[in-house]
Design an enzyme around this catalytic site. Structure first.
Site, mmCIF file in Angstrom:
data_model
loop_
_atom_site.group_PDB
_atom_site.id
_atom_site.type_symbol
_atom_site.label_atom_id
_atom_site.label_comp_id
_atom_site.label_asym_id
_atom_site.label_seq_id
_atom_site.Cartn_x
_atom_site.Cartn_y
_atom_site.Cartn_z
ATOM 1 N N THR A 80 38.860 40.973 7.203
ATOM 2 C CA THR A 80 39.104 42.715 7.879
ATOM 3 C C THR A 80 37.496 43.311 8.011
ATOM 4 O O THR A 80 36.488 42.434 7.530
ATOM 5 C CB THR A 80 40.074 43.339 7.005
ATOM 6 O OG1 THR A 80 38.900 44.014 6.421
ATOM 7 C CG2 THR A 80 40.892 43.081 6.521
ATOM 8 N N ASP A 91 26.090 43.736 -1.309
ATOM 9 C CA ASP A 91 25.452 42.791 -1.598
ATOM 10 C C ASP A 91 23.803 43.027 -1.384
ATOM 11 O O ASP A 91 22.773 42.708 -2.360
ATOM 12 C CB ASP A 91 25.564 41.409 0.028
ATOM 13 C CG ASP A 91 26.293 40.794 -0.120
ATOM 14 O OD1 ASP A 91 26.752 40.644 -1.198
ATOM 15 O OD2 ASP A 91 26.400 39.789 1.127
#
Length: 209
Positions: A80, A91
């Protein structure tokens, strides 16, 4: 570089695990958040305190498993927009934790001298690069340019920094960490320049077309 090849390998390795997670009802976003918490927790609880090879080994395992959420997403909802956003954002947190922890190790454990000074400076530059490299790509994408290029991907930068820290921890000299963080800082700077130049060239060509 390493990231392109690594993703294909880890995708094959972790496909069975992703299937198990899908059957258990675990979502890709839950895997992403768990991986980030593990990365940050391992980094800040080991590296600054001198447990470098132990922390590096655990981080390498988490990094190797980084593609599980993507594999799981392709198996379930196909991925998505929010999932991609969440993965990219978290990250940055994980990367910052690793580079900050390595820098803290140099601050607290290295003796006074040029290697310590350079390690701290390069570590700070690596932290900046960890945010600037993906930001350059994101901003390029916001104007319709896919600027994925660069001499070093996220995986390259993390692995080189971690390996150089392990070499130093094994007693091979503080210069290994200096070289590793120095390369990360340099590669990040060059990658940002490459993406800026590529984006400028692409926009100019589109304008003239």
């Amino acid at each position: 570089m390493l990231g392109n090849h690594g993703r294909s390998i880890t995708r094959r390795v972790f496909t069975p695990l992703a299937r198990l997670l899908a059957k258990a009802g675990i979502t890709p976003n839950q895997v992403t958040v768990t991986g980030t918490l593990l990365s940050v927790g391992i980094a800040v609880s080991t590296l600054p305190f001198g447990y470098v090879w132990q922390g590096a080994l655990a981080l390498a395992l988490v990094l190797f498993a980084d593609s599980v959420d993507g594999t799981l997403a392709r198996m379930t909802n196909g991925g998505t927009r929010f999932g991609a956003f969440l993965d990219s954002t978290l990250d940055r947190i994980a990367d910052g934790a690793v580079f900050a922890s390595l820098t803290a190790w140099a601050v607290f454990s290295f003796p006074e001298g040029l290697p310590r000074t350079l390690a701290i400076g390069f570590g700070l530059a690596a932290i900046i690069g960890a945010g600037t490299v993906p930001y350059a790509r994101a901003r390029a994408e916001s104007i319709g340019v896919e600027a994925k290029l660069g001499i070093a991907e996220r995986t390259d930068r993390l692995l080189i920094a971690i390996l150089s820290a392990v070499f130093t921890d094994f007693g091979w000299g503080a210069w290994w960490l200096v070289i590793g963080l120095g390369w990360v800082a340099f590669a990040s700077f060059i990658t940002v320049i490459q993406r800026i130049v590529f984006t400028a060239k692409t926009v100019k060509e589109e304008t003239q077309a």
